[in-house]
Enzyme design. Structure first.
Site, PDB file in Angstrom:
ATOM      1  CB  THR A  15      -0.903  -0.011   1.261  1.00 38.51           C
ATOM      2  OG1 THR A  15      -1.761  -1.142   1.163  1.00 38.51           O
ATOM      3  CG2 THR A  15      -1.732   1.241   1.388  1.00 38.51           C
ATOM      4  CG  ASP A  73      -1.662  -7.078  -2.256  1.00 34.15           C
ATOM      5  OD1 ASP A  73      -2.557  -6.218  -2.266  1.00 34.15           O
ATOM      6  OD2 ASP A  73      -1.501  -7.902  -1.330  1.00 34.15           O
ATOM      7  CB  SER A  75      -2.037 -11.223  -0.277  1.00 32.22           C
ATOM      8  OG  SER A  75      -2.406 -10.053  -0.926  1.00 32.22           O
ATOM      9  CB  THR A 105       0.633  -4.215   6.270  1.00 32.85           C
ATOM     10  OG1 THR A 105      -0.631  -4.188   5.612  1.00 32.85           O
ATOM     11  CG2 THR A 105       1.245  -2.835   6.294  1.00 32.85           C
TER      12      THR A 105
HETATM   13  N1  ASP Z   1      -2.633  -5.873   0.666  1.00 32.22           N
HETATM   14  C1  ASP Z   1      -1.563  -4.963   0.971  1.00 32.22           C
HETATM   15  C2  ASP Z   1      -0.273  -5.768   1.006  1.00 32.22           C
HETATM   16  O1  ASP Z   1      -0.060  -6.486   1.934  1.00 32.22           O
HETATM   17  C3  ASP Z   1      -1.819  -4.289   2.245  1.00 32.22           C
HETATM   18  C4  ASP Z   1      -0.763  -3.310   2.655  1.00 32.22           C
HETATM   19  O2  ASP Z   1       0.236  -3.091   2.029  1.00 32.22           O
HETATM   20  O3  ASP Z   1      -0.955  -2.710   3.710  1.00 32.22           O
HETATM   21  O4  ASP Z   1       0.493  -5.658   0.085  1.00 32.22           O
END
Ligand code: ASP
Length: 500
Positions: A15, A73, A75, A105
């Site tokens: 993000t 991302d 995930s 995150t």
């Molecule tokens: N879905 C994002 C990731 O983990 C969430 C983030 O970066 O906060 O890449």
């Protein structure tokens, strides 16, 4: 120590660098680098590209952004991404003083844990961070997180894989993402932060791992046949059996409370026994966000009998990546993997024996307070006992604050200048760790023992060196303190980087 710290910023995605699109936030190649050079806190306009203004520690932090392609991302990340990051740290290890990894995150706690295992003998800071709101938004947490991570990486020699988020620097392999939307998203519930950022930057140097003696070695994680199994009331033996099948080689069993399972269910325990007999390494971790598994319950004992090993207070993320790391090493037998799983490798666990335990049998404090409350005990005796239990702790705290008057008053009360707290830390340790030169001199004058070691085997001199308190270290060394750890300690200018 140079006046400029060179930091490599490895931008993997997440993000933090995303921009708004019609379909929601999406990674935007090139955007983050352009933005940073336009922001005065990241770019001193009078200095070369990627140079931050002079910090209050008298240093410029120079950063170079290395953007990965594609930006991910988190995930979508997997073990091959962890290995790539570890190999990149190795590749640029000599060229930079520190590394900042910008990461999504969602899986950052896994990546931080995995990197901590792969980067053996890490002697430089690797600080991971990300954000819940992208930097392009007017109101965001990206600015604070990135600025904090870069400042810490560029000024404080913390030779660990850490995760910086919402004003806290935590050991990476102790973290978990605990909040899907709040800004204080990561917690390290079983280990307090290594540093906290407020008006100043307060590093808990006694918690920071020591500099390694040997050079960095990168050992990749390649074993993918690991998994987590969270038990729940009524889980069937059939589900367990189907799950615990080849090619599975390692399982993190997430159990209730302090490591409990349904111990009156032979089918459940049989399924585990069969798996461990077949060479699957099963590790017991608690489902609770805080605390450790304990062998003291019947359920815990039943698991041990079924060949399951205890994961102490490891997070499931740390346990899973550690399992995968150890199973990737073909030279280790299954029993060795089991043994290493119960051994602390990178500060990821509090080994069961070292866990502080409070019980009425061995706690002077509890007994003292209990007797102070107990009718029939003489007031004087009770007060004496409470004093005996509390004085060392209060004395250490006063020494750490450089509060000479209080220390003097406590010594007058009868406290010994070497009274050690529950970690074996004497007032001299605490004063040295905080750079309290006058206090150290005073305590030595009062006969403080220069050879006292805390429960990690550290002398006060070691603490002064770790803290970068050159004057205190020189004074203690002059007073006769010789550290066995001389060859593994950082140079005296470890914190904050001092100008030579
Ligand atoms: N879905 C994002 C990731 O983990 C969430 C983030 O970066 O906060 O890449």
């Amino acid at each position: 120590m140079s006046e400029r710290a060179q930091v490599l910023v490895m931008y993997t995605g997440g993000t933090i660098g995303m921009q708004r699109t019609e379909r929601g936030y999406a990674p935007a190649p090139g955007l983050l680098g352009r933005q940073l050079t336009r922001m005065p806190m990241f770019q001193d306009p009078a200095l070369p590209r990627g140079t931050m203004p002079l910090s209050k520690f008298g240093r410029h932090v120079s950063w170079r952004l290395k953007e990965y392609s594609p930006l991910l991302d988190s995930s979508n990340m997997d073990m091959s991404d962890w290995v790539r990051l570890a190999e990149e740290v190795e590749r640029f290890y000599d060229a930079y003083d520190a590394f900042v990894i910008l990461h999504g995150t969602d899986t950052m706690a896994y990546s931080a844990s995995a990197l901590s295992f792969m980067l053996r003998n890490l002697g430089k800071p690797v600080v991971m961070t990300g954000s819940q709101i992208p930097l392009v938004e007017t109101r965001n947490d990206a600015l604070d997180n990135l600025l904090g991570a870069l400042t810490i990486a560029g000024h404080f020699h913390i030779p660990e894989v850490t995760l910086y988020f919402h004003h806290k620097l935590m050991r990476g392999n102790r973290t978990r993402k605990m909040d899907a939307s709040g800004l204080d998203a990561f917690q390290s519930t079983n280990l307090p932060p290594l540093a906290e950022v407020g008006t100043g930057i307060d590093v808990a140097w006694h918690r920071v791992r020591r500099m390694p003696r040997a050079p960095l070695i990168v050992r990749p994680i390649t074993e993918r046949n690991v998994a987590s199994l969270r038990i729940f009331p009524g889980i069937t033996a059939e589900i367990m059996q189907n799950f615990l099948q080849p090619p599975l080689r390692g399982v993190v069993l997430e159990t209730y409370g302090s490591g409990n399972v349904p111990d009156i269910r032979p089918d459940f325990l049989d399924a585990l026994r069969r798996a461990t007999d077949a060479g699957i390494v099963v590790v017991n971790c608690t489902q609770c966000p805080m605390g450790a598994v304990s062998p003291d319950y019947v359920g815990g004992k039943a698991l041990a009998d079924a060949g399951v090993v205890g994961g102490a207070d490891m997070t499931p993320e740390a346990a899973l990546t550690k399992l995968s790391y150890l199973l990737s090493r073909s030279e280790l037998s299954t029993d060795e993997v089991r043994r290493w799983m119960t051994t602390d490798l990178r500060g990821e666990m509090t080994p069961p024996a070292a866990e502080p335990r409070f019980d009425f049998a061995d706690s002077r404090f509890v007994r003292s307070v209990a007797s102070a409350l107990a009718p029939g005990e003489s007031q004087l005796e009770a007060r004496w006992q409470v004093n005996q239990a509390l004085l060392p702790v209060v004395l250490c705290a006063a020494a750490g604050h450089g509060d000479l008057a209080t220390v003097q008053a406590l010594l007058d009360e009868g406290a010994a200048p070497d009274a050690a707290d529950y970690d074996g830390r004497t007032p001299l340790h605490v004063a040295a760790a905080r750079g309290q030169l006058e206090m150290c001199r005073f305590l030595i004058g009062q006969g403080a023992d220069l050879t006292a070691r805390d429960r990690w085997g550290h002398l006060a001199l070691d603490d002064a060196r770790r803290g970068g308190f050159a004057a205190v270290a020189t004074m203690l060394a002059g007073a006769g303190q010789v550290s066995e750890a001389d060859d593994r300690m950082e140079p005296v200018s470890a914190r904050p980087f001092e100008k030579k």
